[in-house]
Motif scaffolding. Structure first.
Motif: not given
Length: 228
Positions: A188-193
């Motif tokens: 989530v922090e890396a926007l890898e949803y």
């Protein structure tokens, strides 16, 4: 799709949860038996300590465990004296923290089950000449099967889903302390949803199916939680 680090986090998570559940049952059973049977004035104090993780923020518990198990803490000094080093940021630290954090989810169902058994079966066994240990192993344990099932499932699933305590005590070390909840946070922090959805959705389905099976049984008793 899940990658190799996702699978490693899942495998580590189930290793920690499995070992923690075994330890929880071994430690929680005599504690729950004592709480169910004792009239000691210390019962309220011990019950409150056991129940603390139900209302205490995980980061608070994790912080104090980190201090206690660190190089300058009493537990840390003891483990160093034993020659095993310190527990923070290790597999052993994850297990120890998980045991403490999930303790009420094992002790309370077992305690309720032991109380529900009552004195009748135990007194009948005593009149037949059974000693205290014999009454416990041959009478109480068989009658408490449903409580052990509930305690084991709740302890395991709660450990699988924990985030705050394991992050504080274990950190975020790949293949060593990075459990699945921390891996989801990383995605989530890396926007890898997409990656986060695979893991989060899998845990959601797993937890729902386990709890559905538990609460569908006639003997299952819900365990409420005031906060997390």
């Amino acid at each position: 799709m899940p990658n190799s680090s996702d699978y490693a986090a899942l495998w580590l998570t189930f290793q920690v949860a499995g070992l923690a559940t075994v330890l929880l049952l071994l430690l929680g059973t005599p504690l729950a038996w004592w709480l169910a049977r004792t009239a000691s004035r210390w019962k309220g104090v011990i019950s409150s300590i056991v129940a603390l993780p139900l209302v205490l923020p995980p980061t608070v518990l994790g912080f104090y465990l980190l201090v206690l198990m660190g190089p300058a803490g009493p537990i840390g000094k003891f483990t160093q004296w034993l020659g095993i080093g310190t527990l923070p940021f290790s597999f052993g630290g994850l297990v120890a923290a998980s045991v403490l954090y999930s303790l009420p989810f094992v002790v309370q169902p077992l305690q309720n089950t032991f109380v529900a058994i009552g004195n009748g079966p135990l007194e009948a066994a005593a009149t037949a000449g059974a000693g205290p240990l014999d009454r416990f192993f041959s009478v109480a344990l068989p009658l408490a099967k449903s409580g052990f099932l509930t305690a084991g499932i709740l302890g395991f699933t709660h450990t699988v889903g924990e985030f705050g305590v394991v992050l504080m005590v274990g950190g975020n070390i790949p293949d060593k302390t990075r459990v699945v909840s921390v891996q989801i946070y990383n995605h989530v922090e890396a926007l890898e949803y997409g990656q986060a959805h695979w893991l989060a959705g899998g845990l959601l389905i797993f937890s729902f199916l386990v709890l559905l099976a538990l609460y569908s049984s006639k003997h299952a008793q819900p365990l409420s939680r005031a906060g997390k």
